[in-house]
Design a protein around this motif. Structure first.
Motif, short mmCIF file in Angstrom:
data_model
loop_
_atom_site.label_atom_id
_atom_site.label_comp_id
_atom_site.label_asym_id
_atom_site.label_seq_id
_atom_site.Cartn_x
_atom_site.Cartn_y
_atom_site.Cartn_z
N GLY A 1 0.82 -1.20 0.00
CA GLY A 1 0.00 0.00 0.00
C GLY A 1 0.85 1.25 0.00
N LEU A 2 1.88 1.27 0.84
CA LEU A 2 2.77 2.41 0.89
C LEU A 2 3.54 2.57 -0.42
N THR A 3 3.96 1.44 -1.00
CA THR A 3 4.70 1.50 -2.26
C THR A 3 3.85 2.11 -3.36
N ALA A 4 2.56 1.74 -3.38
CA ALA A 4 1.67 2.21 -4.44
C ALA A 4 1.24 3.66 -4.24
N TYR A 5 1.09 4.09 -3.00
CA TYR A 5 0.49 5.39 -2.73
C TYR A 5 1.43 6.45 -2.18
N ALA A 6 2.58 6.03 -1.68
CA ALA A 6 3.41 6.98 -0.94
C ALA A 6 4.51 7.60 -1.78
#
Length: 293
Positions: free
Chosen positions: A96-101
């Motif tokens: 999730g962090l990789t995709a959104y951050a």
């Protein structure tokens, strides 16, 4: 005597079996697998301690941010099949962090924490290298100092007063959570300003989260220019104005003249958003009423 202890050990192992599943070890009592909330609590505690240790920050409160991303976001809960596949929840958090951050030094540590989590909880029995580093956190949110971002502080105060959490969940530091969303999540596209963080904050929050409605309500109160198009009240002097949803994004407003006059120009306009700008299209600046001849 040895036979006695052997039988005792067999009975004990039957009552407290351990089942290994992927990178997690689930402890079952009375042959019932513990619920998912316990697994999430374990994940939140571990990652909070890990990120505090590997990426300490004065502006980011990892307890607040890990809790928010694991418990309240759409990308963690509603997109498990696409973001996580068959992976465990730790990998889901990292994905999730990789995709959104926004790529940053702080968030690159998430990968390290995932690797540690996978290793520690893949052991039998499971280990927790960060257990001793966890800090007891007050249930009251830490007070944010009022700086130049007065509106953001007022927004955080609004959330603090509006949200009621379960007793088991510590109250977050809203100001630092807002900083996390504003600076690190959902980056700008092509170097240009994208959707305002206030809107992103609403969009990535689960509708079932107790934060959802307060985030939108407090945002509209303190950042009206982000959620609404400019007022068209000045048109009421020249026209009879009616709107489908006030000045909200997506609302269509129509104008008409009094019975003895004729309308010239566009008769309706829609509130639209492009990046960080909200505007009416088409413009009604060249719309007039003329006396019928």
């Amino acid at each position: 005597m040895n036979l006695y202890w052997a039988v005792f050990a067999m009975l004990l192992s039957d009552f407290f079996p351990e089942n290994s599943h992927g990178c997690h070890v689930y402890v079952t009592i009375g042959r019932k697998r513990r619920d998912a909330s316990a697994d999430k609590q374990e994940l939140r505690d571990y990652f909070t301690a890990c990120m505090d240790d590997l990426a300490p920050s004065n502006t980011l409160d990892w307890r607040s941010n890990v809790d928010f991303t694991v418990l309240d976001t759409v990308w963690f809960d509603a997109t498990l099949s696409t973001s996580c596949g068959s992976s465990g929840t730790a990998t889901c958090w990292k994905n999730g962090l990789t995709a959104y951050a926004v790529p940053s030094y702080a968030l690159t540590q998430a990968q390290t924490c995932v690797d540690h989590y996978d290793y520690d909880y893949g052991q039998d029995p499971p280990q927790n290298r960060y257990a001793r580093k966890r800090r007891k956190r007050s249930r009251e949110a830490s007070q944010s100092t009022f700086g130049s971002a007065l509106k953001t502080n007022l927004y955080a105060l609004c959330l603090r007063r509006s949200v009621q959490f379960d007793e088991k969940r510590a109250k977050p530091d809203y100001y630092k959570m807002i900083t996390f969303v504003e600076e690190l999540l959902l980056p700008r596209s092509g170097g240009r300003r994208g959707t305002p963080w206030q809107i992103k904050f609403v969009d990535i929050t689960l509708s079932s989260s107790p934060l959802k409605r307060p985030i939108e309500t407090c945002g509209r109160r303190h950042f009206p220019q982000v959620f609404f198009c400019p007022s068209l009240a000045f048109l009421e002097i020249r026209f009879i104005l009616s709107c489908t949803s006030a000045y909200n994004i997506g609302s269509t407003c129509s104008v008409r003249c009094a019975r003895d006059k004729k309308l010239f120009g566009p008769s309706n306009t829609t509130c639209k958003r492009s990046g960080s700008n909200n505007y009416w299209s088409p413009s009604l600046k060249r719309t007039y009423c003329f006396a019928k001849g």
